[in-house]
Write a protein that holds these residues in place. Structure first.
Motif, PDB file in Angstrom:
ATOM      1  N   LEU A   1      -1.683  -6.341   8.851  1.00 35.38           N
ATOM      2  CA  LEU A   1      -1.262  -5.845  10.170  1.00 35.38           C
ATOM      3  C   LEU A   1      -0.982  -4.344  10.136  1.00 35.38           C
ATOM      4  O   LEU A   1      -1.419  -3.594  11.021  1.00 35.38           O
ATOM      5  N   LEU A   2      -0.247  -3.921   9.128  1.00 32.23           N
ATOM      6  CA  LEU A   2       0.098  -2.493   9.030  1.00 32.23           C
ATOM      7  C   LEU A   2      -1.129  -1.644   8.688  1.00 32.23           C
ATOM      8  O   LEU A   2      -1.294  -0.550   9.230  1.00 32.23           O
ATOM      9  N   ARG A   3      -1.982  -2.143   7.816  1.00 35.00           N
ATOM     10  CA  ARG A   3      -3.191  -1.384   7.444  1.00 35.00           C
ATOM     11  C   ARG A   3      -4.072  -1.160   8.667  1.00 35.00           C
ATOM     12  O   ARG A   3      -4.577  -0.057   8.892  1.00 35.00           O
ATOM     13  N   ALA A   4      -4.241  -2.190   9.476  1.00 31.00           N
ATOM     14  CA  ALA A   4      -5.044  -2.045  10.693  1.00 31.00           C
ATOM     15  C   ALA A   4      -4.396  -1.050  11.656  1.00 31.00           C
ATOM     16  O   ALA A   4      -5.090  -0.269  12.319  1.00 31.00           O
ATOM     17  N   HIS A   5      -3.077  -1.048  11.701  1.00 31.02           N
ATOM     18  CA  HIS A   5      -2.354  -0.171  12.623  1.00 31.02           C
ATOM     19  C   HIS A   5      -2.449   1.311  12.221  1.00 31.02           C
ATOM     20  O   HIS A   5      -2.597   2.173  13.078  1.00 31.02           O
TER      21      HIS A   5
ATOM     22  N   VAL B   1      -0.752   2.175   3.390  1.00 29.68           N
ATOM     23  CA  VAL B   1       0.029   0.963   3.144  1.00 29.68           C
ATOM     24  C   VAL B   1      -0.293   0.451   1.746  1.00 29.68           C
ATOM     25  O   VAL B   1      -1.460   0.425   1.345  1.00 29.68           O
ATOM     26  N   TYR B   2       0.743   0.026   1.020  1.00 30.92           N
ATOM     27  CA  TYR B   2       0.574  -0.490  -0.340  1.00 30.92           C
ATOM     28  C   TYR B   2       1.239  -1.856  -0.450  1.00 30.92           C
ATOM     29  O   TYR B   2       2.216  -2.148   0.236  1.00 30.92           O
ATOM     30  N   ILE B   3       0.689  -2.669  -1.337  1.00 29.45           N
ATOM     31  CA  ILE B   3       1.191  -4.032  -1.522  1.00 29.45           C
ATOM     32  C   ILE B   3       1.398  -4.303  -3.009  1.00 29.45           C
ATOM     33  O   ILE B   3       0.572  -3.913  -3.836  1.00 29.45           O
ATOM     34  N   ALA B   4       2.505  -4.878  -3.341  1.00 24.82           N
ATOM     35  CA  ALA B   4       2.868  -5.489  -4.620  1.00 24.82           C
ATOM     36  C   ALA B   4       2.550  -4.731  -5.919  1.00 24.82           C
ATOM     37  O   ALA B   4       3.410  -4.616  -6.763  1.00 24.82           O
ATOM     38  N   ASP B   5       1.343  -4.250  -6.117  1.00 24.63           N
ATOM     39  CA  ASP B   5       0.983  -3.657  -7.404  1.00 24.63           C
ATOM     40  C   ASP B   5       1.186  -2.146  -7.492  1.00 24.63           C
ATOM     41  O   ASP B   5       0.956  -1.575  -8.558  1.00 24.63           O
ATOM     42  N   MET B   6       1.613  -1.504  -6.422  1.00 19.72           N
ATOM     43  CA  MET B   6       1.847  -0.059  -6.468  1.00 19.72           C
ATOM     44  C   MET B   6       3.342   0.197  -6.680  1.00 19.72           C
ATOM     45  O   MET B   6       4.176  -0.373  -5.993  1.00 19.72           O
ATOM     46  N   LYS B   7       3.641   1.066  -7.622  1.00 13.84           N
ATOM     47  CA  LYS B   7       5.032   1.420  -7.894  1.00 13.84           C
ATOM     48  C   LYS B   7       5.548   2.424  -6.867  1.00 13.84           C
ATOM     49  O   LYS B   7       4.808   3.283  -6.396  1.00 13.84           O
ATOM     50  N   LEU B   8       6.838   2.323  -6.573  1.00 18.40           N
ATOM     51  CA  LEU B   8       7.545   3.292  -5.741  1.00 18.40           C
ATOM     52  C   LEU B   8       8.642   3.913  -6.589  1.00 18.40           C
ATOM     53  O   LEU B   8       9.510   3.209  -7.102  1.00 18.40           O
ATOM     54  N   ARG B   9       8.583   5.216  -6.760  1.00 20.12           N
ATOM     55  CA  ARG B   9       9.564   5.962  -7.562  1.00 20.12           C
ATOM     56  C   ARG B   9      10.739   6.345  -6.682  1.00 20.12           C
ATOM     57  O   ARG B   9      10.549   6.951  -5.621  1.00 20.12           O
ATOM     58  N   VAL B  10      11.947   5.999  -7.115  1.00 20.06           N
ATOM     59  CA  VAL B  10      13.171   6.447  -6.455  1.00 20.06           C
ATOM     60  C   VAL B  10      13.860   7.358  -7.454  1.00 20.06           C
ATOM     61  O   VAL B  10      14.627   6.919  -8.314  1.00 20.06           O
ATOM     62  N   GLU B  11      13.544   8.638  -7.361  1.00 16.53           N
ATOM     63  CA  GLU B  11      13.985   9.598  -8.365  1.00 16.53           C
ATOM     64  C   GLU B  11      15.500   9.670  -8.486  1.00 16.53           C
ATOM     65  O   GLU B  11      16.048   9.707  -9.586  1.00 16.53           O
ATOM     66  N   ARG B  12      16.204   9.677  -7.366  1.00 19.90           N
ATOM     67  CA  ARG B  12      17.674   9.779  -7.405  1.00 19.90           C
ATOM     68  C   ARG B  12      18.331   8.604  -8.123  1.00 19.90           C
ATOM     69  O   ARG B  12      19.429   8.719  -8.635  1.00 19.90           O
TER      70      ARG B  12
ATOM     71  N   ASP C   1       5.542   3.416  15.171  1.00 22.73           N
ATOM     72  CA  ASP C   1       5.154   2.978  16.509  1.00 22.73           C
ATOM     73  C   ASP C   1       4.377   1.661  16.416  1.00 22.73           C
ATOM     74  O   ASP C   1       3.306   1.491  16.982  1.00 22.73           O
ATOM     75  N   PHE C   2       4.947   0.723  15.666  1.00 26.06           N
ATOM     76  CA  PHE C   2       4.296  -0.551  15.357  1.00 26.06           C
ATOM     77  C   PHE C   2       5.118  -1.706  15.906  1.00 26.06           C
ATOM     78  O   PHE C   2       6.355  -1.681  15.846  1.00 26.06           O
ATOM     79  N   ALA C   3       4.436  -2.724  16.415  1.00 28.96           N
ATOM     80  CA  ALA C   3       5.095  -3.963  16.828  1.00 28.96           C
ATOM     81  C   ALA C   3       4.130  -5.118  16.625  1.00 28.96           C
ATOM     82  O   ALA C   3       2.918  -4.967  16.810  1.00 28.96           O
ATOM     83  N   CYS C   4       4.678  -6.265  16.212  1.00 28.07           N
ATOM     84  CA  CYS C   4       3.877  -7.482  16.111  1.00 28.07           C
ATOM     85  C   CYS C   4       4.793  -8.684  16.327  1.00 28.07           C
ATOM     86  O   CYS C   4       5.995  -8.620  16.084  1.00 28.07           O
ATOM     87  N   ASP C   5       4.207  -9.789  16.801  1.00 27.28           N
ATOM     88  CA  ASP C   5       4.953 -11.025  17.006  1.00 27.28           C
ATOM     89  C   ASP C   5       5.301 -11.668  15.668  1.00 27.28           C
ATOM     90  O   ASP C   5       4.579 -11.486  14.670  1.00 27.28           O
ATOM     91  N   LEU C   6       6.375 -12.456  15.647  1.00 26.23           N
ATOM     92  CA  LEU C   6       6.729 -13.196  14.440  1.00 26.23           C
ATOM     93  C   LEU C   6       5.618 -14.155  14.029  1.00 26.23           C
ATOM     94  O   LEU C   6       5.426 -14.403  12.839  1.00 26.23           O
ATOM     95  N   ASP C   7       4.875 -14.671  15.010  1.00 25.67           N
ATOM     96  CA  ASP C   7       3.766 -15.566  14.687  1.00 25.67           C
ATOM     97  C   ASP C   7       2.751 -14.882  13.769  1.00 25.67           C
ATOM     98  O   ASP C   7       2.178 -15.521  12.881  1.00 25.67           O
ATOM     99  N   ALA C   8       2.518 -13.586  13.957  1.00 23.28           N
ATOM    100  CA  ALA C   8       1.577 -12.855  13.114  1.00 23.28           C
ATOM    101  C   ALA C   8       2.140 -12.670  11.702  1.00 23.28           C
ATOM    102  O   ALA C   8       1.405 -12.755  10.717  1.00 23.28           O
ATOM    103  N   VAL C   9       3.441 -12.423  11.598  1.00 24.01           N
ATOM    104  CA  VAL C   9       4.088 -12.267  10.283  1.00 24.01           C
ATOM    105  C   VAL C   9       3.970 -13.566   9.493  1.00 24.01           C
ATOM    106  O   VAL C   9       3.697 -13.561   8.294  1.00 24.01           O
ATOM    107  N   TYR C  10       4.193 -14.707  10.184  1.00 22.11           N
ATOM    108  CA  TYR C  10       4.234 -16.008   9.518  1.00 22.11           C
ATOM    109  C   TYR C  10       2.946 -16.825   9.659  1.00 22.11           C
ATOM    110  O   TYR C  10       2.941 -18.031   9.408  1.00 22.11           O
TER     111      TYR C  10
END
Length: 194
Positions: free
Chosen positions: A53-57, A65-76, A172-181
């Motif tokens: 959903l987010l990638r299409a948006h 948009v990244y999923i599961a296998d990409m690391k996010l560095r929180v330097e602080r 500026d994104f919105a989607c129904d819960l039905d799409a999430v689930y």
């Protein structure tokens, strides 16, 4: 006197080198490394739905948009995490190959094993990202989505009501819960044994 073995401090460089060759993923926090737990069907399906959903948006724009296998560095926090889904709109992140640093949205899918950590210590670490605007918790056991939005005076909590929409103002994104689930069957999850 304690007989506990001293846990060795692991440098970021050693963590990254080990992670490049490891068959399983690990998160890193201030010199300690933690193996990641596996995920069930509901968890993976929800994360996949949100990624799609987010990638299409954001397609065609500056955000990625990244999923599961990409690391996010929180330097602080001197930490590296693997969020279930995250979005970064910073051009510098596009050139970073192994870990991004400037996420604007982070989404974690909750399970029995991760819920307390995702709500507590992990969110505390994520809040140290100056770029983070929204933190989303999506339950994999029931239709429940919560959004924490950064405000000048702190974080605003909003639960998405049944029949409502997940809204991410920063994108500026919105989607129904039905799409999430979509394609998630809680009845099957309740009867299945892990």
């Amino acid at each position: 006197m304690s007989n506990l073995a001293e846990i060795p401090y692991i440098t970021v460089d050693d963590y990254l080198a080990g992670e490049a060759e490891s068959a399983i993923k690990h998160e890193y926090i201030a010199g300690e490394v933690f193996a990641m737990a596996g995920a069930g069907d509901e968890h993976v399906t929800i994360a996949g739905n949100l990624f799609a959903l987010l990638r299409a948006h954001v397609r065609g724009g500056p955000c990625r948009v990244y999923i599961a296998d990409m690391k996010l560095r929180v330097e602080r926090a001197d930490a590296y995490f693997y969020p279930d889904v995250f979005v970064t709109c910073d051009p510098a992140d596009a050139s970073r190959r192994t870990a991004k640093q400037r996420a604007s949205v982070v989404i974690e899918v909750l399970s029995d094993r991760t819920e307390g950590y995702d709500r507590g210590a992990k969110f505390a670490h994520y809040r140290q990202l100056e770029t983070l605007e929204e933190y989303v918790l999506v339950d994999s056991r029931s239709r429940s989505v919560e959004v924490f939005s950064r405000r000048e005076d702190g974080w605003l909590f909003q639960a998405v009501p049944e029949g409502g929409q997940l809204r991410l103002a920063s994108l500026d994104f919105a989607c129904d819960l039905d799409a999430v689930y979509e394609d998630v069957s809680f009845e099957a999850a309740e009867g299945a044994a892990d």
